[in-house]
Enzyme design. Structure first.
Site, mmCIF file in Angstrom:
data_model
loop_
_atom_site.group_PDB
_atom_site.id
_atom_site.type_symbol
_atom_site.label_atom_id
_atom_site.label_comp_id
_atom_site.label_asym_id
_atom_site.label_seq_id
_atom_site.Cartn_x
_atom_site.Cartn_y
_atom_site.Cartn_z
ATOM 1 N N GLY A 192 0.818 -1.210 0.000
ATOM 2 C CA GLY A 192 0.000 0.000 0.000
ATOM 3 C C GLY A 192 0.848 1.254 0.000
ATOM 4 O O GLY A 192 0.489 2.251 0.628
ATOM 5 N N ARG A 248 -0.077 5.482 -1.704
ATOM 6 C CA ARG A 248 -0.995 6.515 -1.217
ATOM 7 C C ARG A 248 -0.934 6.616 0.305
ATOM 8 O O ARG A 248 -0.477 5.701 0.979
ATOM 9 C CB ARG A 248 -2.424 6.213 -1.653
ATOM 10 C CG ARG A 248 -2.975 4.923 -1.076
ATOM 11 C CD ARG A 248 -4.435 4.719 -1.471
ATOM 12 N NE ARG A 248 -4.577 4.441 -2.890
ATOM 13 C CZ ARG A 248 -5.736 4.343 -3.520
ATOM 14 N NH1 ARG A 248 -6.857 4.544 -2.853
ATOM 15 N NH2 ARG A 248 -5.788 4.074 -4.795
ATOM 16 N N ASP A 283 -2.488 -8.636 -4.993
ATOM 17 C CA ASP A 283 -3.612 -8.609 -4.059
ATOM 18 C C ASP A 283 -3.152 -9.328 -2.797
ATOM 19 O O ASP A 283 -2.998 -10.554 -2.795
ATOM 20 C CB ASP A 283 -4.815 -9.315 -4.681
ATOM 21 C CG ASP A 283 -6.046 -9.289 -3.794
ATOM 22 O OD1 ASP A 283 -5.926 -8.848 -2.640
ATOM 23 O OD2 ASP A 283 -7.115 -9.732 -4.249
ATOM 24 N N VAL A 284 -2.930 -8.585 -1.725
ATOM 25 C CA VAL A 284 -2.300 -9.175 -0.536
ATOM 26 C C VAL A 284 -3.168 -10.239 0.138
ATOM 27 O O VAL A 284 -2.655 -11.022 0.940
ATOM 28 C CB VAL A 284 -1.889 -8.100 0.499
ATOM 29 C CG1 VAL A 284 -0.829 -7.185 -0.080
ATOM 30 C CG2 VAL A 284 -3.094 -7.322 0.998
ATOM 31 N N ASN A 334 1.376 -2.175 5.390
ATOM 32 C CA ASN A 334 0.540 -0.993 5.510
ATOM 33 C C ASN A 334 -0.810 -1.126 4.807
ATOM 34 O O ASN A 334 -1.757 -0.424 5.147
ATOM 35 C CB ASN A 334 1.292 0.224 4.943
ATOM 36 C CG ASN A 334 0.401 1.417 4.740
ATOM 37 O OD1 ASN A 334 0.023 2.093 5.695
ATOM 38 N ND2 ASN A 334 0.034 1.684 3.484
ATOM 39 N N TYR A 357 -13.225 -3.417 11.206
ATOM 40 C CA TYR A 357 -11.914 -2.767 11.136
ATOM 41 C C TYR A 357 -11.160 -2.914 12.454
ATOM 42 O O TYR A 357 -9.969 -3.246 12.473
ATOM 43 C CB TYR A 357 -12.108 -1.292 10.792
ATOM 44 C CG TYR A 357 -10.832 -0.512 10.593
ATOM 45 C CD1 TYR A 357 -10.071 -0.673 9.445
ATOM 46 C CD2 TYR A 357 -10.399 0.407 11.556
ATOM 47 C CE1 TYR A 357 -8.907 0.058 9.251
ATOM 48 C CE2 TYR A 357 -9.243 1.141 11.366
ATOM 49 C CZ TYR A 357 -8.502 0.964 10.219
ATOM 50 O OH TYR A 357 -7.344 1.685 10.027
ATOM 51 N N ALA A 362 -11.518 -5.193 14.731
ATOM 52 C CA ALA A 362 -11.114 -6.593 14.913
ATOM 53 C C ALA A 362 -9.869 -6.910 14.084
ATOM 54 O O ALA A 362 -8.948 -7.588 14.556
ATOM 55 C CB ALA A 362 -12.259 -7.524 14.527
ATOM 56 N N LYS A 374 -7.528 -4.824 13.065
ATOM 57 C CA LYS A 374 -6.360 -4.118 13.580
ATOM 58 C C LYS A 374 -5.926 -4.649 14.948
ATOM 59 O O LYS A 374 -4.737 -4.637 15.276
ATOM 60 C CB LYS A 374 -6.647 -2.618 13.655
ATOM 61 C CG LYS A 374 -6.825 -1.961 12.280
ATOM 62 C CD LYS A 374 -5.580 -2.107 11.414
ATOM 63 C CE LYS A 374 -5.670 -1.308 10.135
ATOM 64 N NZ LYS A 374 -4.431 -1.367 9.325
ATOM 65 N N ILE A 395 -5.626 10.271 11.028
ATOM 66 C CA ILE A 395 -4.595 10.832 10.171
ATOM 67 C C ILE A 395 -5.256 11.386 8.908
ATOM 68 O O ILE A 395 -6.165 10.761 8.353
ATOM 69 C CB ILE A 395 -3.553 9.758 9.776
ATOM 70 C CG1 ILE A 395 -2.985 9.066 11.034
ATOM 71 C CG2 ILE A 395 -2.435 10.382 8.943
ATOM 72 C CD1 ILE A 395 -2.229 9.967 11.982
#
Length: 246
Positions: free
Chosen positions: A11, A14, A62-63, A89, A154, A156, A158, A187
């Site tokens: 990532g 950007r 595509d990770v 990231n 999200y 969960a 992280k 951010i």
């Protein structure tokens, strides 16, 4: 600070990932940038890094696809000969209240944020062990530590990165492989651009430092963790949140 080092950043075209890539380039690193697509935005980001004098290459992957990740990792190692630093990231959000989250909303966030981090780390860990050094930096979130309404998927994903980071640090510390996580707060990136002016003002009022963070605030910590200045730090989760979660 990173002269002679090769860094992989997922990532990296950007937002926070791009800020990390630019700062690493300014500090002498060679860069392998993994992105989901090769488009005008990606090429612009790569060209900016090249203008900083860095050896940089873009890899499309595509990770959440373990086979793609394995193939790209082999390609990167063949192209650069080694990898010293890995920054996981890549991440997305699909925000909604839990009953309104679709199966795809849950799967996509977990697959990209958490499983992607696991797949990419797994694909490079063997080379780290073999060369007896490696430095992994995972981008988690303060939401993974404190939770947040409307972000159960999200949060969960992280939070999972936090547990993963600590486990990798314990598994591979004896092989001189370090693994730490950064937990950003709010951010200023494309994700926060979706917020209204009123929402942003409300967020700022809740923060002790009364401002949203910049991608560069996160990148500065990533540089420290990637350098030898942090050589005795592993298994840590460090917040960059303006005091959001104290």
């Amino acid at each position: 600070m990173l002269t002679g080092k090769v860094a992989v950043i997922t990532g990296g075209t950007r937002g926070i990932g791009n800020a990390i890539a630019n700062l690493f380039a300014k500090n002498g690193a060679s860069l392998a940038i993994i992105a989901t697509r090769d488009n005008e935005r990606a090429q612009k980001a790569i060209n900016t890094i090249k203008e900083l004098g860095a050896d940089v290459r873009l890899y499309v992957c595509d990770v959440k696809d373990a086979e793609q990740v394995e193939s790209v990792s082999e390609e990167i190692l063949a192209d650069f000969g080694k990898v010293d630093i890995l920054v996981n990231n890549a991440g997305i959000t699909r925000d909604n209240l839990l009953p309104s989250l679709s199966v795809m909303d849950i799967d996509d966030v977990i697959d990209i944020n958490l499983k992607g981090t696991m797949f990419v780390t797994r694909s490079f860990i063997r080379s780290f062990v073999k060369q007896r050094h490696g430095n992994i930096i995972n981008i988690s979130s303060v939401v993974g530590l404190m939770g947040n309404k409307g972000q159960t998927n999200y949060a969960a994903s992280k939070a999972g990165i936090v547990g993963f980071t600590k486990s990798v640090a314990k598994e591979y510390g004896r092989r001189n492989v370090r693994c730490n996580a950064i937990a950003p707060g709010y951010i200023s990136t494309e994700m926060t651009e979706e917020l209204s002016e009123a929402q942003v003002s409300e967020l700022k009022a809740q923060l002790p430092l009364t401002r949203l963070g910049l991608p560069e605030d996160v990148a500065n910590l990533a540089l420290f963790l990637a350098s030898e200045n942090s050589s005795y730090i592993t298994g840590e989760v460090i917040k960059v949140d303006g005091g959001m979660y104290v």
